[in-house]
Motif scaffolding. Structure first.
Motif, mmCIF file in Angstrom:
data_model
loop_
_atom_site.group_PDB
_atom_site.id
_atom_site.type_symbol
_atom_site.label_atom_id
_atom_site.label_comp_id
_atom_site.label_asym_id
_atom_site.label_seq_id
_atom_site.Cartn_x
_atom_site.Cartn_y
_atom_site.Cartn_z
ATOM 1 N N LYS A 1 0.813 -1.220 0.000
ATOM 2 C CA LYS A 1 0.000 0.000 0.000
ATOM 3 C C LYS A 1 0.848 1.272 0.000
ATOM 4 N N THR A 2 2.117 1.165 0.364
ATOM 5 C CA THR A 2 2.958 2.364 0.502
ATOM 6 C C THR A 2 4.056 2.467 -0.556
ATOM 7 N N ILE A 3 4.105 1.531 -1.457
ATOM 8 C CA ILE A 3 5.233 1.463 -2.401
ATOM 9 C C ILE A 3 5.351 2.698 -3.295
ATOM 10 N N GLU A 4 4.256 3.386 -3.555
ATOM 11 C CA GLU A 4 4.287 4.577 -4.403
ATOM 12 C C GLU A 4 4.435 5.875 -3.605
ATOM 13 N N ASN A 5 4.530 5.794 -2.296
ATOM 14 C CA ASN A 5 4.668 6.995 -1.462
ATOM 15 C C ASN A 5 5.947 7.754 -1.801
ATOM 16 N N PRO A 6 5.934 9.077 -1.689
ATOM 17 C CA PRO A 6 7.154 9.851 -1.926
ATOM 18 C C PRO A 6 8.123 9.802 -0.746
ATOM 19 N N HIS A 7 7.627 9.406 0.420
ATOM 20 C CA HIS A 7 8.464 9.301 1.621
ATOM 21 C C HIS A 7 8.226 7.919 2.224
ATOM 22 N N PRO B 1 15.176 -0.873 -4.427
ATOM 23 C CA PRO B 1 15.561 0.472 -4.879
ATOM 24 C C PRO B 1 14.349 1.405 -4.969
ATOM 25 N N LEU B 2 14.098 2.097 -3.899
ATOM 26 C CA LEU B 2 12.962 3.013 -3.817
ATOM 27 C C LEU B 2 13.397 4.431 -4.124
ATOM 28 N N LYS B 3 12.477 5.188 -4.689
ATOM 29 C CA LYS B 3 12.722 6.608 -4.915
ATOM 30 C C LYS B 3 12.095 7.374 -3.773
ATOM 31 N N GLY B 4 12.582 8.552 -3.545
ATOM 32 C CA GLY B 4 12.017 9.401 -2.512
ATOM 33 C C GLY B 4 12.804 9.325 -1.215
ATOM 34 N N LYS B 5 12.310 10.062 -0.259
ATOM 35 C CA LYS B 5 12.960 10.146 1.044
ATOM 36 C C LYS B 5 12.786 8.832 1.805
ATOM 37 N N GLN B 6 13.795 8.462 2.566
ATOM 38 C CA GLN B 6 13.774 7.237 3.367
ATOM 39 C C GLN B 6 14.033 7.603 4.823
#
Length: 167
Positions: free
Chosen positions: A79-85, A132-137
């Motif tokens: 559910k969160t894979i597309e989140n920016p953070h 490999p996720l994009k966005g803030k971690q």
């Protein structure tokens, strides 16, 4: 000490024979592969103290050994894979991981990571290549509040910024 010398001598002799026969290697290989070539036991370097002996002999770097560590174990919240953070929660032990696993989809966390005690300090190196996720971690750590738990968090935080998890 004599006891340590007697225990190390057979390995020193095998290493000496390897170097006399082959010279120092020119290519990097994994610790299990180099261990097998040196002493005939693929677990000797990483699991049986071979790394310490090679360090004392001051030949670790010359043997071009690349350590191989366990991959990172984690569960993914789709559910969160597309989140920016992305928020990640590392938990120190298996019981906590198992207890939280069914609730992951009801949280804002992208991953629930099984720390496996000190192993997390090495396996975390695989995180960005495994996911490999994009966005803030942002990474949170939840472990035992004892010396070992605090030390594990501290060692992990030296590698990657990690916030102690609180309610």
């Amino acid at each position: 000490p004599p006891k340590e010398w007697n225990e190390d001598l057979p390995y020193i002799e095998k290493i000496s024979e390897y170097i006399k026969r082959n010279g120092f290697p020119t290519e990097e290989v994994s610790a299990p592969e180099r261990s097998l070539a040196l002493v005939g036991d693929e677990k000797w370097i990483q699991e049986k103290g071979g790394d310490k002996l090679l360090g004392r002999l001051q030949i670790w770097e010359k043997l071009k050994i690349v350590s191989v560590h366990d991959p990172l174990s984690f569960a993914l919240n789709p559910k969160t894979i597309e989140n920016p953070h992305h928020l990640h929660l590392i938990v120190e032990n298996k019981t906590t991981f198992d207890g939280l696993l069914g609730e992951l989809i009801h949280t804002p966390f992208t991953t629930l990571i099984y720390g496996q005690g000190y192993k997390i300090t090495k396996s975390i190196e695989h995180f960005s290549s495994q996911l490999p996720l994009k966005g803030k971690q942002t990474i949170f750590y939840f472990g035992d509040i004892d010396w070992e738990g605090i030390k594990t968090w501290h060692l992990l935080d030296e590698k990657i910024e990690t916030i102690p998890a609180a309610p």
